[in-house]
Design a protein around this motif. Structure first.
Motif, mmCIF file in Angstrom:
data_model
loop_
_atom_site.group_PDB
_atom_site.id
_atom_site.type_symbol
_atom_site.label_atom_id
_atom_site.label_comp_id
_atom_site.label_asym_id
_atom_site.label_seq_id
_atom_site.Cartn_x
_atom_site.Cartn_y
_atom_site.Cartn_z
ATOM 1 N N LYS A 218 20.333 -2.676 17.890
ATOM 2 C CA LYS A 218 19.187 -3.449 18.215
ATOM 3 C C LYS A 218 18.565 -2.932 19.700
ATOM 4 N N LEU A 219 17.489 -2.992 19.780
ATOM 5 C CA LEU A 219 16.703 -2.595 20.984
ATOM 6 C C LEU A 219 16.929 -3.592 22.170
ATOM 7 N N SER A 220 17.494 -4.849 21.834
ATOM 8 C CA SER A 220 17.869 -5.945 22.921
ATOM 9 C C SER A 220 19.131 -5.470 23.318
ATOM 10 N N ASP A 221 19.981 -4.807 22.691
ATOM 11 C CA ASP A 221 21.287 -4.587 23.232
ATOM 12 C C ASP A 221 21.312 -3.665 24.532
ATOM 13 N N ALA A 222 20.066 -3.027 24.752
ATOM 14 C CA ALA A 222 19.962 -2.193 25.779
ATOM 15 C C ALA A 222 19.333 -2.942 26.908
ATOM 16 N N PHE A 223 18.846 -4.116 26.627
ATOM 17 C CA PHE A 223 18.130 -4.844 27.833
ATOM 18 C C PHE A 223 19.342 -4.904 28.926
ATOM 19 N N ILE A 224 18.711 -4.760 30.296
ATOM 20 C CA ILE A 224 19.822 -5.136 31.375
ATOM 21 C C ILE A 224 19.811 -6.639 31.494
ATOM 22 N N GLU A 225 18.891 -7.278 31.330
ATOM 23 C CA GLU A 225 19.104 -8.741 31.577
ATOM 24 C C GLU A 225 19.097 -9.473 30.031
ATOM 25 N N LYS A 226 20.268 -10.185 29.697
ATOM 26 C CA LYS A 226 20.249 -10.700 28.431
ATOM 27 C C LYS A 226 19.557 -12.224 28.454
ATOM 28 N N ALA A 227 19.522 -12.478 27.126
ATOM 29 C CA ALA A 227 18.794 -13.655 26.986
ATOM 30 C C ALA A 227 19.093 -14.251 25.366
ATOM 31 N N THR A 228 19.033 -15.557 25.429
ATOM 32 C CA THR A 228 19.192 -15.980 24.055
ATOM 33 C C THR A 228 17.890 -15.728 23.066
ATOM 34 N N GLU A 229 16.927 -15.588 23.487
ATOM 35 C CA GLU A 229 15.716 -15.161 22.700
ATOM 36 C C GLU A 229 14.894 -13.966 23.667
ATOM 37 N N THR A 230 14.427 -13.060 22.827
ATOM 38 C CA THR A 230 13.702 -11.930 23.384
ATOM 39 C C THR A 230 12.557 -11.715 22.894
ATOM 40 N N ASN A 231 11.536 -11.427 23.728
ATOM 41 C CA ASN A 231 9.914 -11.229 23.291
ATOM 42 C C ASN A 231 9.666 -9.845 22.475
ATOM 43 N N LEU A 232 10.760 -8.966 22.532
ATOM 44 C CA LEU A 232 10.571 -7.685 21.858
ATOM 45 C C LEU A 232 11.941 -7.002 21.245
ATOM 46 N N GLU A 233 11.916 -7.012 20.139
ATOM 47 C CA GLU A 233 13.181 -6.555 19.238
ATOM 48 C C GLU A 233 12.798 -5.492 18.153
ATOM 49 N N LEU A 234 13.585 -4.719 18.069
ATOM 50 C CA LEU A 234 13.520 -3.499 16.862
ATOM 51 C C LEU A 234 14.947 -3.277 16.598
ATOM 52 N N THR A 235 14.984 -3.207 15.226
ATOM 53 C CA THR A 235 16.535 -2.804 14.541
ATOM 54 C C THR A 235 16.462 -1.652 13.708
ATOM 55 N N VAL A 236 17.571 -0.725 14.028
ATOM 56 C CA VAL A 236 17.749 0.338 13.111
ATOM 57 C C VAL A 236 18.986 0.210 12.136
ATOM 58 N N LYS A 237 18.754 0.452 11.015
ATOM 59 C CA LYS A 237 19.993 0.330 10.162
ATOM 60 C C LYS A 237 20.502 1.778 9.866
ATOM 61 N N ILE A 238 21.701 1.972 10.261
ATOM 62 C CA ILE A 238 22.745 2.747 10.139
ATOM 63 C C ILE A 238 23.343 2.938 8.777
ATOM 64 N N ILE A 239 23.114 3.915 7.972
ATOM 65 C CA ILE A 239 24.065 4.052 6.651
ATOM 66 C C ILE A 239 24.847 5.125 6.512
ATOM 67 N N ASN A 240 26.094 4.759 6.467
ATOM 68 C CA ASN A 240 26.944 6.232 6.304
ATOM 69 C C ASN A 240 27.025 6.369 4.648
ATOM 70 N N ILE A 241 26.424 7.720 4.573
ATOM 71 C CA ILE A 241 26.137 8.301 3.408
ATOM 72 C C ILE A 241 27.465 9.201 2.622
ATOM 73 N N ASN A 242 28.647 9.442 3.789
ATOM 74 C CA ASN A 242 29.458 10.194 3.410
ATOM 75 C C ASN A 242 30.031 9.736 1.945
ATOM 76 N N LYS A 243 30.515 10.588 0.937
ATOM 77 C CA LYS A 243 30.668 10.296 -0.358
ATOM 78 C C LYS A 243 31.914 9.156 -0.145
ATOM 79 N N GLN A 244 33.012 9.391 0.621
ATOM 80 C CA GLN A 244 34.262 8.707 0.540
ATOM 81 C C GLN A 244 33.883 7.206 0.785
ATOM 82 N N ASN A 245 32.637 7.100 1.405
ATOM 83 C CA ASN A 245 32.334 5.545 1.975
ATOM 84 C C ASN A 245 32.029 4.767 0.772
#
Length: 296
Positions: free
Chosen positions: A135-162
Motif C-alpha cells: 500500500k502507498l499509505s504504508d510509506a507515509f511519514i505521518e500515519k492516520a486512520t484515514e488517508t486522502n490518497l491510496e494505491l495498492t499493488v497485489k504481489i502474486i508469487n507464481i513459483n510453481k511450488q506455491n
C-alpha cells in the motif's frame, strides 16, 4: 562496471503478454484468471503501455485498457521493491495523461476514468508469500486512520511450488513459470549454452511450444538482456553495500577518535580538579565546560 545505461529489449514476459502476435489472447486468459470472468473478444483490449517508466530503460511492464479498467502488470525475478506503489502512482498518472486530452480535465462535466489495478508477478528464488498487498499509505511519514490518497499493488508469487490458483486458471502463465524455472536450472548447469538447452527442453515438453518455435532467436536475445539486467542490478546492490560498509567503518573510526579525545579531556580535568586548580583554568586547559567539570 555496471552497464545499466544500456538499452534493453523487452523481457519474455512483456513480449508474451503485450507484444507477440498472440499477446492479447494470452493477456485475456490471464485477465479472466484474475477476475473469474470469461471474456473472449480480444478486440476490446487496448494496449496502453508506457515505455521507460517502471524500470528505467528496461521495459518490463504490460498495460491494457479493458472492461473499464486499466490493468498494469509487471514481473519481478529479483527482490520485490517496496516502493512499487509509488512507482505505480507515477505510472498511472502518465497513463491518464495519454488517454485524456488536457482540456477534458477542465470540463464542468465529471470525467469518467477507468479504474486502475496493479499486479506484480514474482518468480524469484527468495522466499515470498503466495499473495501480498503493498500500500502507498504504508510509506507515509505521518500515519492516520484515514488517508486522502491510496494505491495498492497485489504481489502474486507464481513459483510453481506455491501452487497459486492463477497457475491452474491461466495455461500461459503456468507454462511461462515452468519456462523460467527451466531457464534458471539450465543457466546454472551450463552457463554457456543454458538458454538454448532450456528452449529446446521446453519445446520438447510442450511448454510455450508454438511461441518458442516461432521466436527462438528473439527469445534468446531477450534472455541475454534479462540476465544482463539482473546481473547489473546485483552489481549495483553489491556496490551500494560496499560503499555503506566503508562509510560505516569511516564513521566508526571518527566516532572512536572523538570519544577517545573526550575521555582524555575528562581525565585531565579530573586530575586538575583533584589538585584544586581553579575552574576557569581547568576549562581553558581541558576545553570542557564548567558544567561538565562540576559533574566530575
Amino acid at each position: 562496471m555496471s552497464t545499466s545505461n544500456r538499452k534493453y529489449k523487452d523481457s519474455v514476459f512483456v513480449d508474451l503478454f503485450s507484444e507477440d502476435e498472440k499477446a492479447k489472447e494470452n493477456f485475456l486468459s490471464l485477465y479472466n484468471a484474475l477476475h473469474g470472468t470469461e471474456l473472449k473478444d480480444t478486440e476490446q483490449l487496448k494496449n496502453v503501455r508506457l515505455d521507460q517508466v517502471l524500470y528505467m530503460s528496461f521495459y518490463n511492464d504490460v498495460s491494457y485498457l479493458v472492461d473499464n479498467k486499466i490493468i498494469v502488470l509487471a514481473e519481478h525475478q529479483s527482490t520485490i521493491n517496496p516502493n512499487m506503489p509509488l512507482r505505480c502512482l507515477e505510472y498511472i498518472s502518465r497513463l491518464y495523461e495519454t488517454i485524456f486530452e488536457s482540456k477534458e480535465k477542465y470540463s464542468r462535466k465529471l470525467l469518467k476514468i477507468p479504474r486502475p489495478e496493479f499486479y506484480v508477478f514474482y518468480n524469484g528464488e527468495e522466499s515470498h508469500p503466495c499473495d501480498k498487498t503493498l500500500k502507498l499509505s504504508d510509506a507515509f511519514i505521518e500515519k492516520a486512520t484515514e488517508t486522502n490518497l491510496e494505491l495498492t499493488v497485489k504481489i502474486i508469487n507464481i513459483n510453481k511450488q506455491n501452487s497459486h490458483p492463477i497457475l491452474e486458471n491461466c495455461k500461459t502463465m503456468y507454462e511461462y513459470t515452468v519456462f523460467v524455472e527451466t531457464v534458471r536450472r539450465w543457466k546454472k548447469a551450463d552457463p554457456k549454452n543454458g538458454f538454448e538447452k532450456a528452449i529446446e527442453e521446453c519445446i520438447q515438453n510442450n511448454i510455450l511450444r508454438d511461441y518458442l518455435k516461432r521466436k527462438t532467436k528473439e527469445v534468446l536475445n531477450m534472455l541475454l538482456a534479462e540476465y544482463d539486467y539482473e546481473t547489473d542490478i546485483a552489481v549495483q546492490r553489491a556496490e551500494e553495500r560496499e560503499i555503506a560498509f566503508a562509510e560505516g567503518i569511516s564513521q566508526g573510526i571518527s566516532q572512536g577518535i572523538s570519544q577517545g579525545l573526550y575521555q582524555n579531556k575528562l581525565e585531565t580535568a579530573k586530575l586538575m580538579k583533584g589538585m584544586n586548580y581553579p575552574i576557569d583554568d581547568i576549562c581553558t586547559i581541558s576545553g570542557l565546560s564548567q558544567e561538565e567539570i562540576e559533574s566530575l
